[in-house]
Scaffold this active site. Structure first.
Site, short mmCIF file in Angstrom:
data_model
loop_
_atom_site.label_atom_id
_atom_site.label_comp_id
_atom_site.label_asym_id
_atom_site.label_seq_id
_atom_site.Cartn_x
_atom_site.Cartn_y
_atom_site.Cartn_z
N ASP A 281 44.94 49.73 43.51
CA ASP A 281 43.77 48.89 43.29
C ASP A 281 42.60 49.87 43.16
OD1 ASP A 281 42.83 45.69 44.68
OD2 ASP A 281 41.94 46.89 43.09
C1 GLC Z 1 39.43 44.70 42.43
C2 GLC Z 1 40.55 43.74 42.72
C3 GLC Z 1 41.65 43.79 41.70
C4 GLC Z 1 41.04 44.08 40.34
C5 GLC Z 1 40.51 45.49 40.39
C6 GLC Z 1 39.79 45.88 39.09
O1 GLC Z 1 38.96 45.29 43.62
O2 GLC Z 1 41.14 43.78 44.02
O3 GLC Z 1 42.33 42.52 41.71
O4 GLC Z 1 42.02 43.95 39.31
O5 GLC Z 1 39.64 45.72 41.49
O6 GLC Z 1 38.63 45.13 38.94
#
Ligand code: GLC
Length: 732
Positions: A281
């Protein structure tokens, strides 16, 4: 002789040259794996197996090129590898549509004018349709729009289980039951990937609350992990062939999900045979060594600059050079990234996609219409008769509040968003006198409430549109809700509105359960609409005025009070000292309410219709070894066409180990004209009877007695039949 010799020389010279040419050519072609179509290198030959092409590229890559594959080169991309015709790889949120472009090196919107998108209903709403064909239609929209926007990977669907009603991201996930979640995400993923776009199963695993999401350590027993929280991801990998997985921010059993050998290497890759990539993430990567050996294949979003400072950039490269990290480990990561790229046809000219087409708008509207759950409808208060409803007071901020650009990473820059008020005006504005009163807003205002009460008293009918929104501590990423009540004193307002006009139908936005006890008994009808997307207002008007017969069913239990909910009843939310223990174990959602015999406000699978359905004639047949089929009839005995979701639960009778009272193992949505009857057939593999046996590390279907229970909800049981498994079997 000489002459001859000369000729000999000439001939042999030609011969030598020919041999050399043949040798050179074949040599070259061997090295490059030449193809009948001239001298295409193997890796570029799309007619060759992907694994062979991947191996060919890998065999030619430099260390730097391999390293470039495993970390970002912008907020939402990884670098091109020009030597092999691999373009920059673009990723995009989110589960409900293709997010606007940001950066490229910051979160600031890029300010483009070509990154508007279709906003589909939230995934909790898709789950509420219980229609896996709609999950396919949904995924097709996402895939076509992503390809048009040049994206290789779409960062969805989210598939975390609703363990607590307070999770700020419940709206992004398909609910509390792993079987229903699996059926939805499998079709969604297959449809996205059919558009040459990779899907992403997130957030792996047990990122089931936003409270302390970046640090919390989740502890649970092995059966709970396997039978509940891993199940949707296992289906995504083994049934849908998902090409990417995103690790959660949290820790699991003490180790970061982004470097968790047990989760990423042992289970996901070794046991399930996952061939794709695990990405972190954003800013969810924690170390080079942990990521290298813990199974991470692509580092995204680390808050460092320049990109060479990423954990899997220079530090990884230098570690390979020094021998600290074996090249074989880097090769595996590189191979997985190349596999994801080639399965997404990254090297080929991509066919055009499509954005905001009539089909996309229709899909958005149909999913919304089928997602609405009619929770209550006394004396057929709904549908409203457009010819007899002369004056309507529409009350509540959610009647006009735009929701699309909220919620966090799932936000969408939409072409348009039909609000409830707009949908109602479009539908009956020519026949009815429609007034609007905000009723409430973020800033408390007695005047707003008084205006609403006055409007209610002066109208035939009131359509109250309230519930939650995407503001902080409601349905929004990074925070959890603080309670399960309606915000902004809506209970009080509703009380007064209903007192002023008993003919008040309530429409609720929200990503999960809400307490309604204060006013539920006083209103004749309640419709749960979740977050219905850009066509939501049109869909709502269609249901309110009877063009559409609601067919949604709850994908989550609505408790009467938060304290009845398992994570809260046992005091295991939000955890303490950085640790949250899932001591309720398998008993998440209805599993808890049924096993503990606690009456919910509305049960899992509940949803009314404008017509009535009858069930009859359940019979179980064993079609082939170990597979049983449950067959029964459903008949529409009411006044209008409609759709019913018949649900099948398996109930173990006196199981050897503790098990939930019953578990959803099948469902069918049947569309029936008034008076029509249809035979429903639901197959039951042995796995439908199985639990996970940690000792044997296998799914055990133990001999013994079971009840097959057919219901219009988990508590509205219509048919049941006993069945006995004669032998015990194990499935790895
Ligand atoms: C965020 C989310 C994830 C998302 C990523 C990119 O923190 O947890 O679901 O796809 O970052 O935005």
């Amino acid at each position: 002789m000489f002459r001859l010799r000369k000729m000999q020389v000439v001939v042999s010279g030609v011969l030598v040259l020919t041999i050399a040419a043949v040798l050179f050519w074949s040599n070259n072609s061997q090295a490059s794996g030449s193809h009948a179509q001239g001298n295409l290198p193997l890796y570029a030959d799309v007619t060759k197996p992907i694994d062979a092409r991947v191996d060919d590229i890998l065999s030619r890559m430099t260390l730097e090129e391999k390293i470039a594959l495993v970390h970002a080169d912008s907020k939402f991309s990884s670098a091109a590898i020009p030597r092999f015709g691999l373009p920059q790889r673009w990723l995009s949120d989110g589960p409900h549509g293709v997010r606007e472009d940001v950066g490229p090196h910051t979160w600031t919107p890029a300010g483009r004018t070509d990154d508007f998108a279709t906003l589909m209903p939230a995934l909790i709403g898709l789950a509420a349709t219980w229609n896996s064909d709609l999950a396919t239609a949904y995924g097709k929209v996402i895939g076509e729009e992503a390809r048009q926007r040049g994206k290789q990977i779409m960062l969805g669907p989210g598939m975390n289980i609703m363990r607590t009603p307070l999770n700020g991201r419940n709206f992004e996930y398909p609910g509390e039951d792993p079987f229903l979640v699996s059926r939805m995400v499998v079709n969604y993923i297959r449809a996205v990937q059919a558009e040459d776009v990779a899907s992403c199963a997130k957030h792996f695993v047990a990122n089931d609350q936003e409270h302390e999401r970046n640090t919390i350590n989740v502890e649970m027993d092995e059966r709970t992990l396997r039978e509940i929280y891993l199940r949707p991801f296992q289906a995504a990998v083994q049934e849908a062939g998902v090409r990417t997985v995103m690790s959660g921010y949290n820790k699991f059993r003490g180790y970061w999900c982004a470097e968790n050998d047990y989760l990423l290497n042992k289970i996901l890759k070794d046991e399930w045979g996952f061939k794709g990539i695990v990405m972190s993430d954003w800013n969810g990567t924690h170390s080079t060594r942990g990521s290298v050996f813990g199974g991470l294949d692509l580092e995204m979003g680390t808050e460092v600059s320049p990109y060479e400072k990423f954990f899997l950039s220079d530090a990884f490269r230098d570690g390979v050079k020094s021998g600290e990290y074996p090249m074989s480990v880097l090769d595996d990561k590189a191979r997985r990234n190349l596999w994801q790229m080639l399965t997404t046809k990254a090297m080929e000219p991509r066919r055009p996609g499509a954005i905001n087409t009539k089909d996309h708008q229709k899909a958005a509207r149909t999913v919304a219409e089928e997602s609405f759950v009619l929770l209550k409808n006394d004396n057929n208060a709904l549908p409203l008769d457009p010819d007899k409803t002369k004056s309507i007071a529409v009350i509540g901020e959610n009647a006009v509040l735009l929701q699309a650009y909220g919620g966090g990473s799932a936000r969408i820059k939409v072409f348009y968003e039909i609000t409830p008020l707009e949908g109602i005006v479009r539908k009956v504005g020519d026949r009815a006198n429609i007034s609007f009163a905000m009723g409430y807003s973020e800033k408390e205002s007695a005047e707003l409430a008084n205006q609403a009460v006055r409007a209610a008293s002066q109208a035939d009918t009131v359509i109250y549109v309230g519930g939650l929104n995407h503001r902080r501590n409601f349905d929004a990423e990074s925070w959890d809700r603080l309670h399960m009540k309606l915000p902004y004193k809506q209970d009080e307002l509703l009380d007064r509105v209903v007192a002023a006009n008993p003919r008040t139908v309530v429409v609720l936005f929200g990503g999960g359960p809400m307490e309604m006890g204060a006013w539920l008994g006083k209103v004749p009808a309640v419709l749960q609409v979740w977050y219905p997307g850009m066509e939501g207002g049109n869909a709502l008007a269609g249901v309110l005025f009877g063009d559409v017969n609601p067919s949604g069913k709850l994908p989550v239990t609505f408790p009467k009070r938060l304290a009845d909910s398992p994570a809260h009843a046992m005091g295991n939310y939000p955890g303490a000292n950085g640790v949250v223990r899932y001591e309720e174990g398998l008993l998440v959602g209805y599993r808890w309410f049924d096993t503990k015999n606690i009456e919910p406000l509305f049960s899992f699978g509940h949803g009314l219709s404008y017509t009535k359905f009858e069930y009859s004639n359940l019979r179980l047949t064993e079609t082939r070894d170990g597979v049983m089929t449950a067959e029964f009839e459903v008949k529409n005995v009411g006044p209008r066409d409609g759709a019913e979701v018949a649900q099948l639960y398996v109930e173990p009778v006196k199981p050897r180990l503790s098990r939930p009272q019953k578990e959803l193992k099948g469902f069918r949505k049947v569309f029936l004209k008034t008076g029509e009857s249809q035979k429903v057939s639901i197959p039951l593999e042995r796995t439908a009877f199985a639990f996970y046996d940690p000792e044997r590390r296998a799914w055990a279907a133990e001999k013994g007695d079971f009840k097959i229970v057919i219901g219009a909800s988990s508590r509205d049981i219509r048919l049941h039949e006993n069945v006995r498994l004669k032998e015990t079997t194990y499935d790895k």
